[in-house]
Design an enzyme around this catalytic site. Sequence first.
Site, PDB file in Angstrom:
ATOM      1  N   ASP A   1      82.121  63.494  33.940  1.00 46.65           N
ATOM      2  CA  ASP A   1      81.103  63.121  34.831  1.00 46.65           C
ATOM      3  C   ASP A   1      80.780  61.503  34.586  1.00 46.65           C
ATOM      4  O   ASP A   1      80.549  61.041  33.550  1.00 46.65           O
ATOM      5  CB  ASP A   1      80.060  64.295  34.005  1.00 46.65           C
ATOM      6  CG  ASP A   1      78.601  64.181  34.634  1.00 46.65           C
ATOM      7  OD1 ASP A   1      78.671  63.025  36.166  1.00 46.65           O
ATOM      8  OD2 ASP A   1      77.915  64.257  34.410  1.00 46.65           O
TER       9      ASP A   1
ATOM     10  N   GLY B   1      78.473  61.624  44.328  1.00 44.14           N
ATOM     11  CA  GLY B   1      78.508  61.665  46.012  1.00 44.14           C
ATOM     12  C   GLY B   1      78.454  60.374  46.289  1.00 44.14           C
ATOM     13  O   GLY B   1      78.287  60.166  47.342  1.00 44.14           O
TER      14      GLY B   1
ATOM     15  N   ASP C   1      71.973  65.673  41.262  1.00 47.93           N
ATOM     16  CA  ASP C   1      71.695  67.050  40.990  1.00 47.93           C
ATOM     17  C   ASP C   1      70.693  68.142  41.494  1.00 47.93           C
ATOM     18  O   ASP C   1      70.060  67.840  41.717  1.00 47.93           O
ATOM     19  CB  ASP C   1      71.119  67.099  39.520  1.00 47.93           C
ATOM     20  CG  ASP C   1      71.767  66.257  38.431  1.00 47.93           C
ATOM     21  OD1 ASP C   1      72.962  66.278  38.955  1.00 47.93           O
ATOM     22  OD2 ASP C   1      71.444  66.436  37.506  1.00 47.93           O
TER      23      ASP C   1
END
Length: 393
Positions: free
Chosen positions: A151, A198, A219
């Site tokens: 992440d 994204g 999210d």
Amino acid sequence: MKRIGTTVAAALSMAALTMAAGARAGPASVAPTPPMGWNSWNHFAAKIDDATVRAQADAMVASGMRDAGYRYINIDDTWEGARDAAGVIHPNAKFPDMKALADYVHSKGLKLGIYSSPGPKTCAGYEGSMGHEAQDAKTYAEWGIDYLKYDLCSLGPSMIASGSLEKAQAIELEAYKKMDAALRATGRPIVYSLCQYGVAQVWRWGGSVGGNLWRTTGDITDRFSRMATIGFGQAGLSKFAKPGRWNDPDMLEVGNGGMNAVEYRTHMSLWALLAAPLLAGNDLTKMTPETLAILTNREVIAIDQDPAGRQGDRVTAEGPLEVWAKPLSGGAKAVGLFNLSDQPSYVEVDFAQVGLKGPVKTRDIWGAKDLGRLKAYRALVPAHGVMLLRLGG
Ligand code: GAL
């Protein structure tokens, strides 16, 4: 800390395309179909520990989810402890023995996933992997880890600090490639899941840095509007997915309580049409029969997991009424007739619109009913609902 700035993000894509060109391709073998499993974040967030993970693994087996195809038990953020003098990462007190936990999960016929960041800190402020990539990958492999969600988190600020879009993107690609190389060097098959929300058209370059899947969005939350914004916002991305390389519109919220059953069926149907990873995000130890039925519908899962590995896409949109279709192996099609409005509404599709000529075998998936051989279909779809069809094959 959590996001790179939108201005930076918006303009990164061209640089990304150029710079990813020389990167190595990753193995498709670890994710020939979209990964299925469970992830701790949506329901438990920071309240996750060894006992809870074991209980989820137990429930995945006892509920029949494993037999329906779910495999990964993924620990998200907040497991990380300190590094020792040699720089080796250790779990914090919530996870006393990660190898023993992996052994336990494996003994159930399941696989274990973990989470880290290419930055110095994870999104929840725990230890990230920056500067310790090879060491961390080795540790994960020694523990028996099968899946890594990586992440972006605190790498964002250093990208912005680089002062140019090109440099920022180079930093990001380098970081993702570095962990890809580290994972491969372990020799253990580990699914590599990129999470950078994204930005910068990641679907165009996620595979070139080794990603088996990449988040295409910010999210998800357990609200219909957010789920719909994300899910229906995937239009146009189908051409970037293939076996081993999946677009990831984030984890499932089915069963978390913020949507009704009609809406959760819409969520599940859309994710299946998108060939999305199916990572349940609820508490598997406390599922209603309805939640379990939605998560384990074999025919819906078969659409998601179809061996051709083709992602579906939008066919028509007429205001809040949308038709989506996914090509399946053997020439069949899965088609979703969606009603995003707050009123029941008729939604229709002429099968020629999805490339099928002449009458074809038509099946209502959630109704588990064959409807005969048809050339078109018109359904009264409830508010926020779907009619999911399988045509042909
Ligand atoms: C976010 C990520 C979430 C979750 C969270 C953990 O950036 O999108 O899925 O992993 O971090 O801190």
